[in-house]
Design an enzyme around this catalytic site. Sequence first.
Site, PDB file in Angstrom:
ATOM      1  CG  ASN A   6      43.641  34.951  33.573  1.00  0.00           C
ATOM      2  OD1 ASN A   6      44.276  35.717  32.838  1.00  0.00           O
ATOM      3  ND2 ASN A   6      42.426  35.231  34.016  1.00  0.00           N
ATOM      4  CD1 TRP A   7      50.227  34.138  33.629  1.00  0.00           C
ATOM      5  CD2 TRP A   7      51.517  35.148  32.093  1.00  0.00           C
ATOM      6  NE1 TRP A   7      51.250  33.275  33.306  1.00  0.00           N
ATOM      7  CE2 TRP A   7      52.052  33.866  32.368  1.00  0.00           C
ATOM      8  CE3 TRP A   7      52.162  35.953  31.158  1.00  0.00           C
ATOM      9  CZ2 TRP A   7      53.213  33.395  31.744  1.00  0.00           C
ATOM     10  CZ3 TRP A   7      53.310  35.483  30.532  1.00  0.00           C
ATOM     11  CH2 TRP A   7      53.828  34.224  30.830  1.00  0.00           C
ATOM     12  CE  LYS A   8      42.858  37.020  37.249  1.00  0.00           C
ATOM     13  NZ  LYS A   8      42.053  37.149  38.460  1.00  0.00           N
ATOM     14  CG  HIS A  92      38.180  36.103  33.906  1.00  0.00           C
ATOM     15  ND1 HIS A  92      38.053  37.063  34.880  1.00  0.00           N
ATOM     16  CD2 HIS A  92      38.964  35.126  34.436  1.00  0.00           C
ATOM     17  CE1 HIS A  92      38.740  36.672  35.954  1.00  0.00           C
ATOM     18  NE2 HIS A  92      39.296  35.512  35.704  1.00  0.00           N
ATOM     19  CD  GLU A  94      39.762  39.560  37.001  1.00  0.00           C
ATOM     20  OE1 GLU A  94      40.553  39.531  36.051  1.00  0.00           O
ATOM     21  OE2 GLU A  94      40.014  39.039  38.120  1.00  0.00           O
ATOM     22  CD  GLU A 162      38.335  31.789  37.078  1.00  0.00           C
ATOM     23  OE1 GLU A 162      39.467  31.407  37.374  1.00  0.00           O
ATOM     24  OE2 GLU A 162      38.106  32.897  36.555  1.00  0.00           O
ATOM     25  N   GLY A 168      41.184  36.274  43.682  1.00  0.00           N
ATOM     26  CA  GLY A 168      42.118  37.281  44.187  1.00  0.00           C
ATOM     27  C   GLY A 168      41.879  37.665  45.638  1.00  0.00           C
ATOM     28  CB  SER A 198      42.091  31.933  46.266  1.00  0.00           C
ATOM     29  OG  SER A 198      41.729  33.303  46.244  1.00  0.00           O
ATOM     30  N   GLY A 219      45.183  32.352  38.875  1.00  0.00           N
ATOM     31  CA  GLY A 219      45.508  33.757  38.652  1.00  0.00           C
ATOM     32  C   GLY A 219      46.819  34.116  39.340  1.00  0.00           C
ATOM     33  N   GLY A 220      46.723  34.686  40.524  1.00  0.00           N
ATOM     34  CA  GLY A 220      47.901  35.211  41.242  1.00  0.00           C
ATOM     35  C   GLY A 220      49.065  34.238  41.324  1.00  0.00           C
TER      36      GLY A 220
END
Length: 239
Positions: A6-8, A92, A94, A162, A168, A198, A219-220
């Site tokens: 997931n590149w956000k 998600h 977010e 999640e 993150g 993470s 993610g990251g």
Amino acid sequence: MLIAGNWKMFKGPAEAEAFAVELRGRLEGVSGVDVAVCPPYTSLAAVVQALDRSEIAVYAQNVHWAGDGAYTGEVSPAMLLELGVAGSIVGHSERRQLFGETDETTAQRAAAALAAGLRVIACVGETESEREAGETEAVVRRQTEAIRDAVGTHDGLTLAYEPVWAIGTGKTATPAMAQDAHATIRSVLDVPILYGGSVKADNAAELCGQPDVDGALVGGASLFVDSFASICETAARIS
Ligand code: 13P
């Protein structure tokens, strides 16, 4: 096993395309794992093209439930399908925390996307205060039931657990915490379940090795070819 990146809100079309070309080369010859990337909307077309006839799927990060209509800022399932997108994330944390997404809208998005022929990764997970209050099981159960009630089990549906406090932050759920939550989710809805929060190259094996963990939503670490490819290779090795 599915590893989804997931590149956000990172990587515009040029950077996304270069990344996709490099990732494709790096993963050639890696088998036994399904891989997906989830670029922002404006980069979807470039990435679909760069990954044409590859094994790497392209997912959006959100999708609306209506076919079309007066929904400023939203994108329909048909629009994604027309681009060659294979699926979408929905719900998600977010979106839930920052943009008012609810259990109900998440379920509506999931149901409409699946009905249109997209695959779906639907996210659930508790906040830190919910975990501290001992509400983890009740929260993930409630979130999962909303999706189940709208969709039921469906071949195109994957869930992602999640925990919000692990996103993150570098704080990862222990493999036992992940396994517990995944078992709760599976008792409500028996579909593949990814862990997210993470996930890195050095913890992916332990997390993905849990009996009810069927992959990862990254993610990251999905923003760099080396770390993302190495998570995919790890998953391929242990699956
Ligand atoms: P991080 O891997 O950066 O914690 O993000 C997880 C996530 O939100 C994936 O959807």
